[in-house]
Motif scaffolding. Structure first.
Motif, PDB file in Angstrom:
ATOM      1  N   PHE A 196       0.820  -1.217   0.000  1.00  0.00           N
ATOM      2  CA  PHE A 196       0.000   0.000   0.000  1.00  0.00           C
ATOM      3  C   PHE A 196       0.854   1.268   0.000  1.00  0.00           C
ATOM      4  CE2 PHE A 196      -4.309  -1.588   1.858  1.00  0.00           C
ATOM      5  CZ  PHE A 196      -4.440  -2.424   0.761  1.00  0.00           C
ATOM      6  N   ASP A 199       4.074   3.784  -4.719  1.00  0.00           N
ATOM      7  CA  ASP A 199       3.450   4.746  -5.623  1.00  0.00           C
ATOM      8  C   ASP A 199       2.668   3.987  -6.697  1.00  0.00           C
ATOM      9  OD1 ASP A 199       4.597   6.847  -4.262  1.00  0.00           O
ATOM     10  OD2 ASP A 199       6.358   6.942  -5.566  1.00  0.00           O
ATOM     11  N   ALA A 201      -0.017   2.208  -6.140  1.00  0.00           N
ATOM     12  CA  ALA A 201      -0.772   1.080  -5.586  1.00  0.00           C
ATOM     13  C   ALA A 201      -2.264   1.391  -5.512  1.00  0.00           C
ATOM     14  CB  ALA A 201      -0.251   0.724  -4.200  1.00  0.00           C
ATOM     15  N   PHE A 202      -2.591   2.679  -5.352  1.00  0.00           N
ATOM     16  CA  PHE A 202      -3.997   3.056  -5.205  1.00  0.00           C
ATOM     17  C   PHE A 202      -4.812   2.681  -6.440  1.00  0.00           C
ATOM     18  CE2 PHE A 202      -7.491   6.218  -5.384  1.00  0.00           C
ATOM     19  CZ  PHE A 202      -8.155   5.833  -4.231  1.00  0.00           C
ATOM     20  N   GLU A 203      -4.187   2.728  -7.616  1.00  0.00           N
ATOM     21  CA  GLU A 203      -4.900   2.348  -8.838  1.00  0.00           C
ATOM     22  C   GLU A 203      -5.280   0.866  -8.808  1.00  0.00           C
ATOM     23  OE1 GLU A 203      -6.037   4.323 -11.288  1.00  0.00           O
ATOM     24  OE2 GLU A 203      -5.358   5.913  -9.922  1.00  0.00           O
ATOM     25  N   ILE A 205      -5.873  -0.818  -6.042  1.00  0.00           N
ATOM     26  CA  ILE A 205      -6.957  -0.938  -5.066  1.00  0.00           C
ATOM     27  C   ILE A 205      -8.285  -0.563  -5.730  1.00  0.00           C
ATOM     28  CG2 ILE A 205      -7.861  -0.059  -2.881  1.00  0.00           C
ATOM     29  CD1 ILE A 205      -4.939   0.390  -2.011  1.00  0.00           C
ATOM     30  N   LYS A 206      -8.256   0.510  -6.528  1.00  0.00           N
ATOM     31  CA  LYS A 206      -9.469   0.922  -7.248  1.00  0.00           C
ATOM     32  C   LYS A 206      -9.945  -0.176  -8.197  1.00  0.00           C
ATOM     33  CE  LYS A 206      -9.571   4.944  -9.169  1.00  0.00           C
ATOM     34  NZ  LYS A 206      -9.104   6.137  -9.937  1.00  0.00           N
ATOM     35  N   TYR A 207      -8.997  -0.842  -8.842  1.00  0.00           N
ATOM     36  CA  TYR A 207      -9.312  -1.933  -9.775  1.00  0.00           C
ATOM     37  C   TYR A 207     -10.093  -3.030  -9.076  1.00  0.00           C
ATOM     38  CZ  TYR A 207      -8.143  -5.752 -13.096  1.00  0.00           C
ATOM     39  OH  TYR A 207      -8.173  -6.802 -13.989  1.00  0.00           O
ATOM     40  N   LEU A 273      -5.641  -7.826  -2.346  1.00  0.00           N
ATOM     41  CA  LEU A 273      -5.114  -6.544  -1.869  1.00  0.00           C
ATOM     42  C   LEU A 273      -3.588  -6.530  -1.809  1.00  0.00           C
ATOM     43  CD1 LEU A 273      -7.672  -5.701   0.964  1.00  0.00           C
ATOM     44  CD2 LEU A 273      -7.437  -4.581  -1.260  1.00  0.00           C
ATOM     45  N   PRO A 277      -2.572  -4.393  -6.277  1.00  0.00           N
ATOM     46  CA  PRO A 277      -1.914  -3.082  -6.121  1.00  0.00           C
ATOM     47  C   PRO A 277      -0.414  -3.132  -6.420  1.00  0.00           C
ATOM     48  CG  PRO A 277      -3.410  -3.489  -4.298  1.00  0.00           C
ATOM     49  CD  PRO A 277      -3.310  -4.768  -5.061  1.00  0.00           C
ATOM     50  N   ALA A 281       1.325  -0.963  -9.342  1.00  0.00           N
ATOM     51  CA  ALA A 281       2.346   0.011  -8.963  1.00  0.00           C
ATOM     52  C   ALA A 281       3.501   0.030  -9.959  1.00  0.00           C
ATOM     53  CB  ALA A 281       2.869  -0.286  -7.554  1.00  0.00           C
TER      54      ALA A 281
END
Length: 443
Positions: A196, A199, A201-203, A205-207, A273, A277, A281
């Motif tokens: 998490f 850089d 990784a949030f994309e 998580i959204k996926y 998770l 991510p 990344a």
């Protein structure tokens, strides 16, 4: 039917917790780690979880409880259970039907043992640094997945599992699951926290979590959610019947099934998770199957700060998940050999594991492995689950089945369970079989 002439010497789980952890260990396997994250992203992100949760709850409420109770009632594995069921109808050929799920479990075990060997090789590779220094992760894995490319690691995997299996149910399988399954979750959480922080990784998580509601209108979303839930719970008329046969009568089967469903789902989502991510990344392909774990993920660790350390942690955790699943798969034919031929446990383990190694030599080629696993999962596993459901809910009868499931708890099953078990679950096993043939596998 609950009495067994060998009941006094038959090993058993010593606690409800040990039994649940063993069942979770069987359920949390490769389907959770290398397929579930891909399916979630492929079929609508969080929207996929809606049909998945519906099916896994339904299957846990019917098929999983049924297989636990069937095994406990008969105090034996599929061959003995099917035989005893048909003997209530004055038929003596049930044992022959029981061979089907035993062969299915053995076939998957042959392939699983090869994969466990791959995990051992990659764990060793990250410990020594060779996996990190390899110029091409694909080539590194390709050497391992070539014909007779992992004999030593494959053999080592079976030796390690054999040591546990020879120790029996309470001292072997139960004890190791009490160690390995909590460790699996703890180690995966550690890796997840690190992922998490990457850089991009949030994309990923959204996926996973952003729902694409239109996917719910696509039949394939529901079909693959059913397949994922079905295979994730190890419903095959084999392993869960065997584990149920080692269960004491005061254990609450309803609660055990519920906890197995909850922690199996948690393990699958936790894997997502960690993996997705991390892949996002570094702009890599979130493929499914062996390429994800043995090519993509090692590539991620190469690029990640302290990647070697987290590579070790990751492969220890997936090794634990795969070993606990392999123990359940091998226990099915071991129990069959031990019960059918009245052999000592050590000899039964030696025979089954030796056969698994010999057959597995030809499955070390990644292409052959895929063919084997697909054939067994498409054709044999759903048939085994179907036969077990018919034997327990129809041949033995829904009233006796309900009484057995209710043994150990004050809760009662109503009419909804009768309809769900006798009709819905039996239909779904047939549907999984047909859909698997038409789509080339759905789980």
């Amino acid at each position: 039917m609950s009495n067994n002439e060998n009941n006094e010497i038959r090993d058993s789980f010593t606690s409800k917790t040990g039994f649940i952890l063993a069942c979770i260990g069987s359920a949390v396997g490769m389907g959770n780690i290398w397929l579930f994250p891909y399916r979630v992203g492929q079929f609508g992100g969080a929207a996929f979880l809606i049909p998945y949760i519906i099916f896994i709850v339904l299957l846990g409420y019917t098929g999983l409880m049924g297989e636990f109770a069937f095994g406990r009632m008969t105090q034996t594995g599929p061959i003995g259970s099917f035989k005893k069921a048909l003997e209530t109808k004055n038929k003596n050929w049930g044992g022959f039907l029981g061979i089907i799920p035993v062969v299915g479990a053995f076939g998957i075990a042959v392939g699983y043992a090869v994969v466990v060997g791959w995990f051992l090789r990659f764990l060793g590779g990250f410990i020594t640094g060779s996996a990190m220094s390899a110029a091409d992760s694909g080539a590194y894995f390709g050497e391992l997945a070539s014909p007779f490319g992992s004999i030593i690691w494959h053999l080592l995997a079976l030796i390690l599992v054999s040591i546990v299996l020879i120790s029996g149910i309470s001292k072997g399988i139960e004890t190791m699951n009490k160690i390995m399954m909590p460790a699996f979750y703890i180690l995966f959480v550690i890796v997840m926290v690190r992922v998490f922080m990457l850089d991009g990784a949030f994309e990923g998580i959204k996926y996973l979590v952003v729902p694409k509601w239109s996917s719910l209108m696509e039949p394939k979303t529901w079909i693959y959610a059913l397949g994922q839930a079905f295979f994730s719970l190890s419903l095959a008329g084999s392993g869960m019947i065997v584990y149920g046969s080692y269960l004491k009568r005061d254990v609450d089967i309803m609660s055990s099934a519920k906890n197995t469903v909850i922690f199996d789902t948690l393990g699958a989502f936790l894997a997502g998770l960690v993996i997705i991510p991390a892949v996002f990344a570094f702009n890599l392909d979130p493929a499914s199957g062996p390429p994800l774990l043995f090519i993509t993920i090692p590539s991620v660790f190469k690029l990640m700060p302290f990647g070697r350390l987290f590579g070790v942690i990751f492969f220890i955790s997936v090794l634990f998940a795969s070993i606990t699943s392999l123990m359940n798969l091998l226990e099915v034919p071991i129990e069959a050999v031990q019960s059918t031929f009245k052999l000592k446990r050590k000899l039964s383990v030696f025979i089954v594991v030796g056969a698994a190694f010999i057959f597995g030599l030809f499955a070390e080629d990644g292409n052959n492995l895929g063919v084997l696993m697909d054939f067994v999962s498409i054709y044999i596993i759903p048939i085994g689950a179907f036969i077990a459901a018919v034997m327990f809910f129809w041949v033995i009868g829904i009233e006796k089945a309900k009484c057995e499931i209710e043994c150990g708890t004050d809760k009662k099953l109503g009419k909804l369970f009768e309809i769900s078990a006798k009709y819905v679950f039996v239909f779904l096993t047939i549907f999984v079989f047909i859909a698997g043939i038409l789509l080339g596998g759905i789980g």
